[in-house]
Motif scaffolding. Structure first.
Motif, PDB file in Angstrom:
ATOM      1  N   ALA A  50     -45.220  14.420  55.171  1.00  0.00           N
ATOM      2  CA  ALA A  50     -44.010  14.978  55.767  1.00  0.00           C
ATOM      3  C   ALA A  50     -43.684  16.283  55.056  1.00  0.00           C
ATOM      4  O   ALA A  50     -43.933  16.429  53.865  1.00  0.00           O
ATOM      5  CB  ALA A  50     -42.852  14.004  55.647  1.00  0.00           C
ATOM      6  N   GLU A  51     -43.139  17.199  55.793  1.00  0.00           N
ATOM      7  CA  GLU A  51     -42.643  18.440  55.197  1.00  0.00           C
ATOM      8  C   GLU A  51     -41.149  18.270  54.977  1.00  0.00           C
ATOM      9  O   GLU A  51     -40.414  17.927  55.912  1.00  0.00           O
ATOM     10  CB  GLU A  51     -42.909  19.619  56.135  1.00  0.00           C
ATOM     11  N   ILE A  52     -40.711  18.466  53.768  1.00  0.00           N
ATOM     12  CA  ILE A  52     -39.290  18.342  53.432  1.00  0.00           C
ATOM     13  C   ILE A  52     -38.731  19.762  53.342  1.00  0.00           C
ATOM     14  O   ILE A  52     -39.141  20.544  52.494  1.00  0.00           O
ATOM     15  CB  ILE A  52     -39.088  17.600  52.095  1.00  0.00           C
ATOM     16  N   HIS A  54     -35.386  22.194  52.878  1.00  0.00           N
ATOM     17  CA  HIS A  54     -34.014  22.236  52.357  1.00  0.00           C
ATOM     18  C   HIS A  54     -33.333  23.460  52.931  1.00  0.00           C
ATOM     19  O   HIS A  54     -33.848  24.573  52.837  1.00  0.00           O
ATOM     20  CB  HIS A  54     -34.023  22.275  50.834  1.00  0.00           C
ATOM     21  N   THR A  60     -31.059  18.707  54.507  1.00  0.00           N
ATOM     22  CA  THR A  60     -32.467  18.386  54.300  1.00  0.00           C
ATOM     23  C   THR A  60     -33.038  17.906  55.623  1.00  0.00           C
ATOM     24  O   THR A  60     -32.439  17.086  56.300  1.00  0.00           O
ATOM     25  CB  THR A  60     -32.635  17.290  53.236  1.00  0.00           C
ATOM     26  N   VAL A  62     -36.590  16.374  57.440  1.00  0.00           N
ATOM     27  CA  VAL A  62     -37.895  15.750  57.236  1.00  0.00           C
ATOM     28  C   VAL A  62     -38.698  15.969  58.514  1.00  0.00           C
ATOM     29  O   VAL A  62     -38.303  15.517  59.586  1.00  0.00           O
ATOM     30  CB  VAL A  62     -37.750  14.238  56.943  1.00  0.00           C
ATOM     31  N   ILE A 166     -38.742   7.122  53.173  1.00  0.00           N
ATOM     32  CA  ILE A 166     -38.980   8.560  53.058  1.00  0.00           C
ATOM     33  C   ILE A 166     -39.019   8.884  51.574  1.00  0.00           C
ATOM     34  O   ILE A 166     -38.054   8.640  50.857  1.00  0.00           O
ATOM     35  CB  ILE A 166     -37.876   9.377  53.756  1.00  0.00           C
ATOM     36  N   TYR A 168     -38.929  11.743  49.355  1.00  0.00           N
ATOM     37  CA  TYR A 168     -38.612  13.169  49.371  1.00  0.00           C
ATOM     38  C   TYR A 168     -39.386  13.931  48.302  1.00  0.00           C
ATOM     39  O   TYR A 168     -39.769  15.076  48.521  1.00  0.00           O
ATOM     40  CB  TYR A 168     -37.111  13.381  49.189  1.00  0.00           C
ATOM     41  N   GLY A 171     -43.074  14.037  49.580  1.00  0.00           N
ATOM     42  CA  GLY A 171     -43.243  14.524  50.944  1.00  0.00           C
ATOM     43  C   GLY A 171     -44.049  13.554  51.789  1.00  0.00           C
ATOM     44  O   GLY A 171     -45.056  13.931  52.395  1.00  0.00           O
ATOM     45  N   VAL A 173     -43.727   9.895  54.496  1.00  0.00           N
ATOM     46  CA  VAL A 173     -42.989   8.886  55.245  1.00  0.00           C
ATOM     47  C   VAL A 173     -43.924   7.699  55.394  1.00  0.00           C
ATOM     48  O   VAL A 173     -45.085   7.860  55.757  1.00  0.00           O
ATOM     49  CB  VAL A 173     -42.566   9.411  56.634  1.00  0.00           C
TER      50      VAL A 173
END
Length: 193
Positions: A50-52, A54, A60, A62, A166, A168, A171, A173
């Motif tokens: 996953a790309e987190i 901000h 945030t 996801v 998730i 974080y 990155g 899931v």
């Protein structure tokens, strides 16, 4: 007179929000006073990158990559607070996804939006095949422009899977089956590989 009506509406909205928050907390089966550990999650899951992202004011996002009918992957935001999964109408049209009923109005944080229910039968999140179901499509021009995503994966999808975590920091899931005794197709395909 207008200010009194406005104050009443604000008070009613505040009471409803507080009631919803308390109702949600009442249904929690975990203690909010201790941290939840990954050891409390089911043993077997499928983990996808996953790309987190901000954003401003602590926001945030996801983002996961979803393959639809063998095409893609397409970036979609994980939105467990959304009751419906939503895909951009232009992408649904390019993929030839068929309408599954008349247009409907839905209400969200941004107001009322007209959506078209569509059937989706072959889609996946990494190695996890997502369930065949009816999702919604709408013009997501602003969302595509601001977040560069083609849709949102809502709780209607995740509730059929079982549980998600998730991570974080890493990155990732992870999707977990509804129960270990009744493995669904997404896990039988994973374990057969």
């Amino acid at each position: 007179m207008k200010s009194l009506a406005h104050a009443r509406a604000w008070l009613l909205t505040s009471i409803c929000a507080l009631s919803l928050f308390c109702f949600t907390l009442a249904g929690c089966s975990i203690s909010l006073l201790r941290p939840v550990t990954l050891a409390e999650t089911p043993a077997h899951g499928i983990t996808v990158p996953a790309e987190i992202r901000h954003g401003a004011q602590g926001a945030t996002l996801v983002i996961v990559q979803v393959t639809i009918h063998g095409k893609g992957p397409y970036p979609m935001a994980v939105d467990t607070g959304a009751s419906l999964t939503l895909i951009d109408l232009s992408l649904a049209n390019r993929l030839g996804l068929k309408s599954n009923g008349p247009d409907e109005n839905i209400t969200g944080v941004g107001g009322v939006e007209q959506v078209t229910p569509i059937s989706i039968s072959q889609w996946s999140l990494g190695k996890a095949a997502l369930p065949s179901m009816t999702i919604t499509s709408a013009s997501l021009f602003d969302l595509k422009r601001s977040a560069q995503v083609d849709g949102l994966l809502g709780s209607d999808v995740f509730s059929r899977i079982g549980a998600i975590t998730i991570d974080y920091a890493s990155g990732e899931v992870t999707l977990y089956p509804i129960s270990t005794g009744a493995q669904s197709a997404i896990w039988s395909r994973e374990t057969a590989a």
